[in-house]
Structures are given as C-alpha cells and as structure tokens.
Design a protein around this motif. Structure first.
Motif, short mmCIF file in Angstrom:
data_model
loop_
_atom_site.label_atom_id
_atom_site.label_comp_id
_atom_site.label_asym_id
_atom_site.label_seq_id
_atom_site.Cartn_x
_atom_site.Cartn_y
_atom_site.Cartn_z
N ASP A 93 37.51 31.67 69.87
CA ASP A 93 37.07 32.99 70.34
C ASP A 93 38.15 33.72 71.14
OD1 ASP A 93 34.60 32.41 69.18
OD2 ASP A 93 33.73 31.69 71.05
N GLU A 128 34.27 35.27 63.89
CA GLU A 128 33.35 35.62 62.80
C GLU A 128 33.92 35.00 61.51
OE1 GLU A 128 31.40 39.86 63.58
OE2 GLU A 128 33.59 39.99 63.72
N LYS A 155 34.49 37.17 69.71
CA LYS A 155 33.83 35.95 69.23
C LYS A 155 34.19 35.78 67.76
CE LYS A 155 29.40 33.59 69.14
NZ LYS A 155 30.09 32.32 69.20
#
Length: 165
Positions: free
Chosen positions: A107, A87, A85
């Motif tokens: 992602d 960041e 995912k």
C-alpha cells in the motif's frame, strides 16, 4: 497516425484517457477504472494539478520498463497526497501496460508509475495495473536507458484528454 489508430483514439473516453507529451513524442494511455478506480482517480488529480509536468523517466531498463512520476528523479520522491491502497488484479503486465511503482509495502504507491516494454508476467498480481498505452509506445521505446538515466527523457505535459488544449 494510421486510420486504425485514429479510430482507436477517437473511440476512447476522454475522461479516462491520458495524453502524455514526452521529450520523445506523444503517448496516449487508456485508463482502467474498472481495474483500479482509486489509482485512476489519483493519477487524474495529479495530472490535472500539473504534478507530472517536467518529471523525468529516472529508471529505464531495456526489455523491462520505463519508470517515472518522481519529481526528485531519485526514485524516492512522490506527491504530498496519501499513499494508495493496492488494487491488484489478474490483468497481465505486458507491452504497453501502465502500472504503479511502490516500495516493498503493497500500500505504498503514490505517484510513480512504469510502462512495460514487453512481457513482465512476473509482476502480475503484485502491482496495480491502471492503464495501457494505446498509441505512442514507439516513443516510449526511444527513452534513454539507465538506473539512473543520465539526461533522462521527461514528461513535458500530462493531461486528461477531456481537458486537453
């Protein structure tokens, strides 16, 4: 290594530092779990499994970045682990920044990463910054250029400093 660099490297947290031995020499990367804890954990797992050992820097663009971490060397490969995912942070992409490569899907980062040769501010907020080169950027500067690179430079061994032999 000069005294200033020796001091900087000595002050690093061994659990959050990567030692990347490349065909052009050693590169030391300070990991940034404060920015991307999931990515840092993932990269350390891959390094500890020996995933990066022998992988090429398949895409190296002068003035932009050196991209590696794909075992196939095609730019389409990755690890067997799930994608990460995103960041994203406000940390700037500048000389020495270590950031995750991905497809157009935010992602989709897995194992490929890039090291910036200079200011790449146009990437800010769109790619996950997970570290910074603190020593050996001069070795990254020596990587052969190309898309794809013919006879590319490689990661000979990448390890977490805490595990270094």
């Amino acid at each position: 290594m000069d005294t200033k660099k020796e001091s900087l490297v000595a002050d690093l947290d061994p659990e959050n530092t990567l030692i990347m031995d490349s065909t052009q020499g050693r590169v030391v990367i300070k990991l940034r779990p404060d920015l991307a804890p999931g990515h840092v954990t993932h990269i350390k797992e891959l390094a500890r499994e020996g995933f990066y050992d022998g992988t090429p820097f398949h895409r190296v663009i002068d003035g932009f970045m050196a991209q590696g971490g794909d075992p196939t060397g095609t730019g389409t490969g990755g690890s067997s682990k799930p994608n990460l995912k995103a960041e994203f942070s406000s940390e700037p992409h500048k000389r020495g920044t270590a950031s995750m490569a991905r497809s157009s899907m935010p992602d989709s980062a897995n194992s490929q990463f890039f090291l910036c040769f200079g200011d790449c501010g146009f990437l800010d907020g769109q790619y996950t910054v997970w570290g910074e080169v603190v020593d050996g950027m001069d070795n990254v500067d020596k990587f052969k250029r190309g898309e794809p690179v013919q006879g590319p430079d490689r990661i000979e061994k990448m390890q977490v400093m805490a595990d270094a032999e």
